[in-house]
Design a protein around this motif. Structure first.
Motif, PDB file in Angstrom:
ATOM      1  N   MET A  24      65.251 153.163  66.065  1.00 32.53           N
ATOM      2  CA  MET A  24      64.675 154.201  66.834  1.00 32.53           C
ATOM      3  C   MET A  24      65.762 154.512  68.058  1.00 32.53           C
ATOM      4  O   MET A  24      66.628 153.619  68.176  1.00 32.53           O
ATOM      5  N   SER A  25      65.627 155.529  68.874  1.00 30.36           N
ATOM      6  CA  SER A  25      66.398 155.881  69.942  1.00 30.36           C
ATOM      7  C   SER A  25      65.470 156.303  70.919  1.00 30.36           C
ATOM      8  O   SER A  25      64.293 156.969  70.696  1.00 30.36           O
ATOM      9  N   THR A  26      65.500 156.108  72.179  1.00 31.75           N
ATOM     10  CA  THR A  26      64.798 156.542  73.202  1.00 31.75           C
ATOM     11  C   THR A  26      65.832 157.290  74.424  1.00 31.75           C
ATOM     12  O   THR A  26      66.901 157.114  74.741  1.00 31.75           O
ATOM     13  N   HIS A  27      65.027 158.061  75.262  1.00 33.35           N
ATOM     14  CA  HIS A  27      65.327 158.597  76.528  1.00 33.35           C
ATOM     15  C   HIS A  27      64.221 159.018  77.644  1.00 33.35           C
ATOM     16  O   HIS A  27      63.338 159.166  76.935  1.00 33.35           O
ATOM     17  N   ILE A  28      64.415 158.732  78.729  1.00 28.25           N
ATOM     18  CA  ILE A  28      63.507 159.187  79.752  1.00 28.25           C
ATOM     19  C   ILE A  28      63.598 160.603  80.166  1.00 28.25           C
ATOM     20  O   ILE A  28      64.691 161.058  80.392  1.00 28.25           O
ATOM     21  N   VAL A  29      62.394 161.187  79.938  1.00 28.86           N
ATOM     22  CA  VAL A  29      62.332 162.844  80.173  1.00 28.86           C
ATOM     23  C   VAL A  29      61.113 162.977  81.225  1.00 28.86           C
ATOM     24  O   VAL A  29      59.936 162.599  80.645  1.00 28.86           O
ATOM     25  N   GLY A  30      61.312 163.172  82.313  1.00 30.35           N
ATOM     26  CA  GLY A  30      60.331 163.550  83.319  1.00 30.35           C
ATOM     27  C   GLY A  30      59.285 162.290  83.533  1.00 30.35           C
ATOM     28  O   GLY A  30      57.855 162.571  83.689  1.00 30.35           O
ATOM     29  N   GLY A  31      59.919 161.292  83.474  1.00 28.37           N
ATOM     30  CA  GLY A  31      59.107 159.823  83.835  1.00 28.37           C
ATOM     31  C   GLY A  31      58.625 159.161  82.595  1.00 28.37           C
ATOM     32  O   GLY A  31      58.049 158.169  82.622  1.00 28.37           O
ATOM     33  N   ALA A  32      58.737 160.112  81.410  1.00 29.93           N
ATOM     34  CA  ALA A  32      58.232 159.397  80.351  1.00 29.93           C
ATOM     35  C   ALA A  32      59.559 158.958  79.268  1.00 29.93           C
ATOM     36  O   ALA A  32      60.500 159.619  79.380  1.00 29.93           O
ATOM     37  N   LEU A  33      59.160 158.030  78.397  1.00 31.08           N
ATOM     38  CA  LEU A  33      59.882 157.361  77.399  1.00 31.08           C
ATOM     39  C   LEU A  33      59.807 158.083  76.092  1.00 31.08           C
ATOM     40  O   LEU A  33      58.680 157.866  75.437  1.00 31.08           O
ATOM     41  N   VAL A  34      60.587 159.028  75.984  1.00 34.42           N
ATOM     42  CA  VAL A  34      60.399 159.669  74.481  1.00 34.42           C
ATOM     43  C   VAL A  34      61.226 158.959  73.448  1.00 34.42           C
ATOM     44  O   VAL A  34      62.501 158.474  73.426  1.00 34.42           O
ATOM     45  N   VAL A  35      60.548 158.780  72.398  1.00 35.08           N
ATOM     46  CA  VAL A  35      60.724 157.978  71.225  1.00 35.08           C
ATOM     47  C   VAL A  35      60.887 158.776  70.094  1.00 35.08           C
ATOM     48  O   VAL A  35      59.966 159.584  69.518  1.00 35.08           O
ATOM     49  N   ARG A  36      62.281 158.589  69.311  1.00 34.38           N
ATOM     50  CA  ARG A  36      62.544 159.193  68.211  1.00 34.38           C
ATOM     51  C   ARG A  36      62.869 158.405  67.145  1.00 34.38           C
ATOM     52  O   ARG A  36      63.385 157.230  67.346  1.00 34.38           O
ATOM     53  N   ASP A  37      62.058 158.549  65.780  1.00 36.94           N
ATOM     54  CA  ASP A  37      62.611 157.356  64.793  1.00 36.94           C
ATOM     55  C   ASP A  37      63.866 157.812  63.946  1.00 36.94           C
ATOM     56  O   ASP A  37      64.518 158.626  64.403  1.00 36.94           O
ATOM     57  N   SER A  38      64.109 157.316  63.011  1.00 36.00           N
ATOM     58  CA  SER A  38      65.488 157.277  62.217  1.00 36.00           C
ATOM     59  C   SER A  38      65.025 157.810  60.537  1.00 36.00           C
ATOM     60  O   SER A  38      63.887 157.573  60.210  1.00 36.00           O
ATOM     61  N   ASP A  39      66.020 158.260  60.114  1.00 33.36           N
ATOM     62  CA  ASP A  39      65.934 158.455  58.624  1.00 33.36           C
ATOM     63  C   ASP A  39      66.327 157.509  57.615  1.00 33.36           C
ATOM     64  O   ASP A  39      66.256 157.590  56.511  1.00 33.36           O
ATOM     65  N   ARG A  40      66.666 156.381  58.226  1.00 34.34           N
ATOM     66  CA  ARG A  40      66.704 155.007  57.497  1.00 34.34           C
ATOM     67  C   ARG A  40      65.561 154.245  57.524  1.00 34.34           C
ATOM     68  O   ARG A  40      64.585 154.264  58.146  1.00 34.34           O
ATOM     69  N   ARG A  41      65.503 153.979  56.152  1.00 33.68           N
ATOM     70  CA  ARG A  41      64.279 153.118  55.689  1.00 33.68           C
ATOM     71  C   ARG A  41      64.244 151.681  56.335  1.00 33.68           C
ATOM     72  O   ARG A  41      65.039 150.895  56.183  1.00 33.68           O
ATOM     73  N   ASP A  42      63.252 151.499  57.392  1.00 36.81           N
ATOM     74  CA  ASP A  42      63.421 150.228  58.096  1.00 36.81           C
ATOM     75  C   ASP A  42      62.081 150.411  59.057  1.00 36.81           C
ATOM     76  O   ASP A  42      61.326 151.016  58.762  1.00 36.81           O
ATOM     77  N   TRP A  43      61.737 149.044  59.784  1.00 34.54           N
ATOM     78  CA  TRP A  43      61.080 148.976  60.651  1.00 34.54           C
ATOM     79  C   TRP A  43      61.404 149.847  61.812  1.00 34.54           C
ATOM     80  O   TRP A  43      62.581 150.324  61.901  1.00 34.54           O
ATOM     81  N   HIS A  44      60.708 150.520  62.653  1.00 32.58           N
ATOM     82  CA  HIS A  44      60.765 151.283  63.883  1.00 32.58           C
ATOM     83  C   HIS A  44      60.129 150.866  64.888  1.00 32.58           C
ATOM     84  O   HIS A  44      58.985 151.212  65.118  1.00 32.58           O
ATOM     85  N   LEU A  45      60.821 150.181  65.879  1.00 27.97           N
ATOM     86  CA  LEU A  45      60.121 149.302  66.744  1.00 27.97           C
ATOM     87  C   LEU A  45      60.843 149.307  68.190  1.00 27.97           C
ATOM     88  O   LEU A  45      62.101 149.097  68.225  1.00 27.97           O
ATOM     89  N   LEU A  46      60.294 149.161  69.154  1.00 32.58           N
ATOM     90  CA  LEU A  46      60.639 148.688  70.472  1.00 32.58           C
ATOM     91  C   LEU A  46      60.303 147.466  70.714  1.00 32.58           C
ATOM     92  O   LEU A  46      58.827 147.086  70.508  1.00 32.58           O
ATOM     93  N   ARG A  47      60.921 146.680  71.779  1.00 37.21           N
ATOM     94  CA  ARG A  47      60.182 145.318  71.905  1.00 37.21           C
ATOM     95  C   ARG A  47      60.475 144.791  73.252  1.00 37.21           C
ATOM     96  O   ARG A  47      61.482 145.158  73.900  1.00 37.21           O
ATOM     97  N   LEU A  48      59.482 144.137  73.740  1.00 38.74           N
ATOM     98  CA  LEU A  48      59.543 143.503  75.250  1.00 38.74           C
ATOM     99  C   LEU A  48      59.205 141.998  75.032  1.00 38.74           C
ATOM    100  O   LEU A  48      58.468 141.588  74.501  1.00 38.74           O
ATOM    101  N   HIS A  49      60.324 141.121  75.737  1.00 38.49           N
ATOM    102  CA  HIS A  49      60.249 139.754  75.697  1.00 38.49           C
ATOM    103  C   HIS A  49      59.941 139.058  77.006  1.00 38.49           C
ATOM    104  O   HIS A  49      60.030 139.452  78.138  1.00 38.49           O
ATOM    105  N   ASP A  50      58.938 138.378  76.912  1.00 36.34           N
ATOM    106  CA  ASP A  50      58.565 137.534  78.155  1.00 36.34           C
ATOM    107  C   ASP A  50      57.667 136.254  77.609  1.00 36.34           C
ATOM    108  O   ASP A  50      56.654 136.500  77.030  1.00 36.34           O
ATOM    109  N   SER A  51      58.002 135.072  77.926  1.00 35.80           N
ATOM    110  CA  SER A  51      57.247 133.718  77.813  1.00 35.80           C
ATOM    111  C   SER A  51      55.865 133.871  78.002  1.00 35.80           C
ATOM    112  O   SER A  51      55.030 133.067  77.690  1.00 35.80           O
ATOM    113  N   ALA A  52      55.429 134.930  79.165  1.00 34.41           N
ATOM    114  CA  ALA A  52      54.029 135.151  79.503  1.00 34.41           C
ATOM    115  C   ALA A  52      53.087 135.489  78.582  1.00 34.41           C
ATOM    116  O   ALA A  52      52.074 135.403  78.674  1.00 34.41           O
TER     117      ALA A  52
END
Length: 300
Positions: A24-52
């Protein structure tokens, strides 16, 4: 779900905390995170890590806007092969996955609010795109959605992690537990009673911070061996390579990993036998034993 333990809302620049992990690729536009997928066959994910998030009930409330170029659905992933939920651009729930609750609200400004709760057995949360039940797909490379905000809250998961009766749970004895449980056991936290041996106090403390969330779990701050009593622990540059055996550099020098076996300090640790602890009713009878003690497996 009870009292909130952790709560954070990601908006504006804070949305960049969700890091690209798959196609995936992302960029901030007007305070929003715009998300673009890829033409490659795979998962398309963003991830956040925290032991909480680990071994907790998690609530996620995502506010997003699907874009004119959208060709996929909004997807919330757990880990491995576990889905949490998949929602189409018209608000239809395509897949409920492991979600406990899920609600969808469409607003007049064309935003959609997705509120979902689930038992998290991993220290990360993942969101992205899925193609009608296929999280692994070849996309278009076009913008899929704009993420406006994500609220993440966690709650105690004792009731969910206790749903398997104690007598039916698998007792997992993990000898050399630095780094925590292996993924295959983490994802089955509601079916196991882990007993972890870790002689280094600093490492044992880290393990307890999350393992204590599993009912009946124990962290034994001792080394398991064939004789009880104090022994010298060789602490290495890569602390996960520490051992009661001194590294054999005559052999290790032939391998690129030799440097992580460099001894940085030595510490006297208390060693115990499992059968002695069992006779003292300090530990349960094991069903599965995992041993990773850098050469002392035979003695254990």
């Amino acid at each position: 779900m009870g009292e909130v333990i952790f709560s954070k809302t990601y908006v504006g620049d804070a949305l960049s905390s969700w890091q690209v992990v798959h196609e995936m690729s992302t960029h901030i536009v007007g305070g929003a995170l715009v998300v673009r997928d890829s033409d490659r066959r795979d998962w398309h994910l963003l991830r956040l890590h925290d032991s909480a998030f680990l071994f907790r009930m998690v609530r996620m409330r995502c506010v997003l806007r699907f874009l004119p170029t959208t060709t996929t659905n909004f997807y919330i992933h757990h880990y491995g092969s576990l889905d949490v939920a998949e929602i189409a651009l018209d608000g239809t729930i395509i897949n409920r996955g492991i979600s406990h609750t899920i609600s969808i609200n469409a607003h007049p400004d064309d935003t959609i609010e997705i509120d979902v709760s689930f038992l998290s057995c991993h220290g990360s949360l993942s969101i992205g795109c899925s193609d009608n039940g296929r999280p692994v797909y070849a996309g278009t490379g076009l913008e899929q959605f704009a993420l406006l905000s994500v609220l993440v809250e966690t709650f105690d998961a004792y009731p969910e992690l206790s749903r398997t009766p104690a007598e039916e749970r698998i007792t997992l004895v993990d000898v050399g537990g630095q780094g925590g449980l292996q993924l295959k056991w983490m994802l089955r936290a509601d079916h196991i009673t882990p007993v972890v041996f870790e002689p280094l106090s600093s490492e044992a403390t880290v393990i307890r911070q999350t393992l204590d969330r599993i009912p009946g779990a124990q962290v034994v701050e001792k080394a398991l061996a064939n004789t009880s009593g104090p022994q010298k622990l060789y602490i290495t540059a890569g602390s996960y390579c520490s051992s009661l055996r001194e590294p054999n550099f005559e052999i290790l020098q032939n391998y690129s990993v030799a440097r992580v076996f460099n001894v940085v300090s030595m510490q006297e640790v208390e060693c115990v036998r499992y059968d002695e602890l069992f006779r003292a009713s300090a530990v349960p009878s094991p069903d599965v034993i995992k041993i990773d003690v850098q050469g002392l497996e035979y003695e254990v």
